[in-house]
Design an enzyme around this catalytic site. Structure first.
Site, PDB file in Angstrom:
ATOM      1  N   HIS A  21     -27.465  16.080   4.143  1.00 58.52           N
ATOM      2  CA  HIS A  21     -28.553  16.902   4.135  1.00 58.52           C
ATOM      3  C   HIS A  21     -27.908  18.493   5.658  1.00 58.52           C
ATOM      4  O   HIS A  21     -27.226  17.746   6.180  1.00 58.52           O
ATOM      5  CB  HIS A  21     -29.083  16.531   4.869  1.00 58.52           C
ATOM      6  CG  HIS A  21     -29.660  15.514   5.070  1.00 58.52           C
ATOM      7  ND1 HIS A  21     -29.676  15.648   6.426  1.00 58.52           N
ATOM      8  CD2 HIS A  21     -29.715  14.192   5.873  1.00 58.52           C
ATOM      9  CE1 HIS A  21     -29.448  14.463   7.810  1.00 58.52           C
ATOM     10  NE2 HIS A  21     -29.871  13.974   7.326  1.00 58.52           N
ATOM     11  N   HIS A  24     -26.156  16.592   8.504  1.00 55.25           N
ATOM     12  CA  HIS A  24     -25.340  16.309   9.133  1.00 55.25           C
ATOM     13  C   HIS A  24     -24.129  17.746   9.564  1.00 55.25           C
ATOM     14  O   HIS A  24     -23.375  17.378  10.395  1.00 55.25           O
ATOM     15  CB  HIS A  24     -24.502  15.902   7.808  1.00 55.25           C
ATOM     16  CG  HIS A  24     -25.464  14.118   7.604  1.00 55.25           C
ATOM     17  ND1 HIS A  24     -26.016  13.857   6.280  1.00 55.25           N
ATOM     18  CD2 HIS A  24     -25.002  12.843   7.953  1.00 55.25           C
ATOM     19  CE1 HIS A  24     -26.586  13.347   6.299  1.00 55.25           C
ATOM     20  NE2 HIS A  24     -25.930  12.679   7.211  1.00 55.25           N
ATOM     21  N   CYS A 130     -32.944  -5.378   9.395  1.00 52.75           N
ATOM     22  CA  CYS A 130     -32.659  -3.925   8.624  1.00 52.75           C
ATOM     23  C   CYS A 130     -31.791  -3.488   7.706  1.00 52.75           C
ATOM     24  O   CYS A 130     -30.674  -2.745   8.587  1.00 52.75           O
ATOM     25  CB  CYS A 130     -33.344  -2.790   9.296  1.00 52.75           C
ATOM     26  SG  CYS A 130     -34.182  -0.929   8.333  1.00 52.75           S
ATOM     27  N   CYS A 133     -30.484   0.548   8.614  1.00 52.20           N
ATOM     28  CA  CYS A 133     -30.360   0.185  10.133  1.00 52.20           C
ATOM     29  C   CYS A 133     -28.915  -0.508   9.999  1.00 52.20           C
ATOM     30  O   CYS A 133     -28.299  -0.028  11.083  1.00 52.20           O
ATOM     31  CB  CYS A 133     -30.651  -0.097  11.306  1.00 52.20           C
ATOM     32  SG  CYS A 133     -32.287   0.891  11.294  1.00 52.20           S
ATOM     33  N   CYS A 155     -39.598  -2.014   9.634  1.00 52.57           N
ATOM     34  CA  CYS A 155     -38.548  -1.044   9.975  1.00 52.57           C
ATOM     35  C   CYS A 155     -39.008   0.597  10.610  1.00 52.57           C
ATOM     36  O   CYS A 155     -39.852   1.222   9.485  1.00 52.57           O
ATOM     37  CB  CYS A 155     -36.820  -0.872   9.676  1.00 52.57           C
ATOM     38  SG  CYS A 155     -35.900   0.614  10.544  1.00 52.57           S
ATOM     39  N   HIS A 158     -37.074   3.378   8.935  1.00 52.16           N
ATOM     40  CA  HIS A 158     -36.575   3.170   8.197  1.00 52.16           C
ATOM     41  C   HIS A 158     -37.983   3.042   6.901  1.00 52.16           C
ATOM     42  O   HIS A 158     -38.461   3.667   5.548  1.00 52.16           O
ATOM     43  CB  HIS A 158     -35.423   2.294   7.059  1.00 52.16           C
ATOM     44  CG  HIS A 158     -34.332   3.023   8.142  1.00 52.16           C
ATOM     45  ND1 HIS A 158     -33.471   2.642   8.822  1.00 52.16           N
ATOM     46  CD2 HIS A 158     -33.293   3.473   6.935  1.00 52.16           C
ATOM     47  CE1 HIS A 158     -32.881   3.565   8.865  1.00 52.16           C
ATOM     48  NE2 HIS A 158     -32.487   3.494   8.271  1.00 52.16           N
ATOM     49  N   LYS A 305     -38.492  15.161  11.039  1.00 52.26           N
ATOM     50  CA  LYS A 305     -37.639  14.302  11.356  1.00 52.26           C
ATOM     51  C   LYS A 305     -36.281  14.575   9.718  1.00 52.26           C
ATOM     52  O   LYS A 305     -36.695  14.458   8.643  1.00 52.26           O
ATOM     53  CB  LYS A 305     -36.907  12.998  11.459  1.00 52.26           C
ATOM     54  CG  LYS A 305     -35.016  13.130  12.157  1.00 52.26           C
ATOM     55  CD  LYS A 305     -35.437  12.029  12.592  1.00 52.26           C
ATOM     56  CE  LYS A 305     -33.805  11.033  12.107  1.00 52.26           C
ATOM     57  NZ  LYS A 305     -33.335  10.305  12.166  1.00 52.26           N
ATOM     58  N   LYS A 308     -31.598  10.645   6.551  1.00 51.90           N
ATOM     59  CA  LYS A 308     -29.995  10.160   5.167  1.00 51.90           C
ATOM     60  C   LYS A 308     -31.403   9.799   4.566  1.00 51.90           C
ATOM     61  O   LYS A 308     -31.683   8.852   3.336  1.00 51.90           O
ATOM     62  CB  LYS A 308     -29.508   9.385   5.866  1.00 51.90           C
ATOM     63  CG  LYS A 308     -29.455   8.255   6.581  1.00 51.90           C
ATOM     64  CD  LYS A 308     -28.065   8.877   7.184  1.00 51.90           C
ATOM     65  CE  LYS A 308     -28.593   7.123   8.360  1.00 51.90           C
ATOM     66  NZ  LYS A 308     -26.848   7.167   8.676  1.00 51.90           N
TER      67      LYS A 308
HETATM   68 ZN   LIG Z   1     -34.404   0.580   9.811  1.00 49.85          ZN
END
Ligand SMILES: [Zn+2]
Length: 522
Positions: A21, A24, A130, A133, A155, A158, A305, A308
């Site tokens: 996206h 990156h 997680c 992560c 998390c 996420h 934000k 990904k």
């Molecule tokens: Zn996470």
């Protein structure tokens, strides 16, 4: 930094779990601009980027698509990640994949050294993990879930539930390095930048470091631990080593000494890995730590934000299809203070494209080249006596060159562009005030006309050199019309010393043509 120095800059390697996206692409462009600037200053510049391909998450994604993790990684690298570099015009020197044999061998060598030197031990571990992560979470990193995960702890990054994992793992004695890291941040205040990120890292380490679990037995998609092949190396420990395996760690000592240590650009969400774990690993191996770890901000779209894991991603190509790669590069480097969060909007990029690139720089280039073509038949005129206004242009060329060069050394990429743009504005103002089209009507003012257009052309050439790291395509086109030699071999820190061709060639089209539809069709 004197010219000729080694300048090794690395982006994070990107996780092949998903497609790129604009976040990156933003990191890539920033690193590329810095590398191109240094290269064009005569430094021994080297830009490294690549992909992170191991870990449980990749394995699960591949399995859910009915392919092996290697097939999945190959597909994403070929179809998405390497094309991203073309889309935004990245001139990287190397591309490393964590599945490269050179990388896997380097990881094993590094790990074996740490094991032999007593920095790795076996222990029991239980924790909240997680898979998003790829790391164990502290209870304080978890938040109450919502929706489908109501009643569970998830998390915070996420928004997915964590798993309780219990395994016999190898541990890296990271706690041994707590004081040495604090000493490093103290002795080298620019090691972590910007200050806001540095302060966060320092207070994190001051809370105390625990040893890091660096192997997994529950799956096998990773680099095998060399003395115990039932284990694979924790994906972050594996990934961080790309910065040294790419430049010959353990294989080519000359190359390694020539490049290392690196300047590392990372998103601020992964600064802890790069400014805490990574230098501790290097200290354990007896290697120098990176020169700098710069944590840039997040791109926000409508205040959210770009990530990904959340589906707010905009593909870089959606923007380059409309505006082109140069405009993409210019916009993100100019509109966002490097190091802070920044908001993207279609309205903003369309407005800057029109005002700054098309009307500001593009129109300046067209006018100067067209007037020399019309009034001097393309032959570059020679300046006569200089007035104060002519000298002021020369002074600005020298001043903004020095300012931009200093800004690049501070990673203040947006400030470098803001300085350079003072010259764009001054040249446009100069032409408006000098009115060469009016002088041209008076044949007794032929020398004055020559001086004005020679001054404008000199300024335009200086701009072309200064802007080539930012907008390589448009400046290359313009250089074909006015310059001599290769644009990229013009020393950017002495941009005003460029030499023009004896004759200018007409520009076939505007450098930044009118955009009919400033947003992609829905
Ligand atoms: Zn996470």
């Amino acid at each position: 930094m004197p010219a000729g120095d080694s300048f090794f800059i690395a982006t994070p390697i990107f996780y092949v779990n998903d497609v790129p996206h604009i976040g990156h692409a933003y990191t890539e462009v920033a690193a590329d601009v810095l590398a191109r600037w240094h290269r064009q200053r005569g430094d021994d510049a080297w830009l490294l980027t690549g992909t992170d391909e191991h870990g449980q998450k990749i394995l699960r994604t591949a399995t859910s698509h009915g392919v092996t993790p290697q097939e999945w990684a190959d597909k994403l690298v070929t179809e998405s990640w390497k094309p991203l570099l073309k889309t935004v015009d990245i001139a990287n020197d190397d591309f490393i994949r964590t599945t490269d044999a050179r990388h896997e061998a380097g990881v094993q060598k590094f790990l074996q050294k740490l094991y032999d030197d007593g920095f790795i031990y076996q222990g029991e571990f239980e924790g909240f993990y997680c898979v998003g992560c790829e790391e164990y979470k502290q209870p304080s990193d978890l938040v109450p879930g919502t929706g489908a995960y109501e009643g569970e702890q998830v998390c915070a990054i996420h928004s997915i539930p964590v798993e309780v994992l219990q395994e016999s793992n190898y541990f890296f004695r990271m706690s041994d390095f707590e004081q040495r890291l604090l000493d490093l941040y103290e002795a080298q205040p620019d090691f972590v930048q910007p200050d806001s990120v540095r302060n966060e890292v320092v207070s994190f380490v001051k809370q105390g470091l625990r040893d890091l679990s660096i192997s997994r037995q529950s799956f096998d998609w990773g680099v095998k631990v060399p003395w115990d092949e039932k284990h694979v190396v924790y994906v972050w420990f594996d990934a961080l080593l790309n910065y040294v395996t790419a430049i010959g760690y353990g294989v080519d000592d000359d190359e390694f000494r020539r490049r290392w240590p690196a300047v590392q650009l990372v998103g601020k969400d992964i600064v802890r890995f790069h400014a805490v774990i990574w230098p501790a690993m290097l200290m354990a191996a007896g290697l120098p730590v990176p020169k700098n770890v710069f944590g840039h901000g997040w791109l926000l779209v409508g205040g959210e934000k770009m990530s990904k894991s959340k589906l707010t991603g905009i593909a870089p190509q959606q923007i380059t299809d409309v505006f082109g790669a140069d405009a993409f590069r210019y916009y993100f480097m100019r509109a966002i203070t490097f190091g802070q969060d920044g908001n993207f909007s279609w309205e903003d990029i369309a407005a800057r494209y029109q005002a700054e690139l098309a009307n500001g720089f593009g129109n300046l280039a067209s006018r100067v080249v067209a007037m020399i073509t019309r009034y001097f038949d393309g032959t570059v005129p020679v300046a006569g006596d200089l007035t104060e206004a002519d000298l002021a242009v020369r002074e600005t060329e020298l001043r903004v060159t020095a300012e931009a060069d200093a800004a690049i050394d501070r990673f203040a990429i947006n400030e470098a562009l803001a300085s350079i743009w003072q010259l764009v504005d001054q040249l446009n103002g100069y032409i408006t005030e000098q009115e060469p089209w009016a002088i041209a009507k008076d044949s007794s003012q032929r020398e004055r006309l020559a001086t004005v257009l020679a001054t404008a052309l000199r300024g335009l050439g200086t701009l072309t050199v200064l802007l080539s790291p930012f907008i390589p395509t448009a400046t290359h086109t313009l250089w074909q019309s006015i310059g001599q030699g290769e644009l990229t071999s013009q020393p950017v820190d002495r941009a005003a010393e460029w030499s023009s061709a004896p004759e200018v060639q007409p520009l076939a089209a505007g450098l930044f043509p009118r955009i009919e539809q400033p947003e992609p069709a829905a």
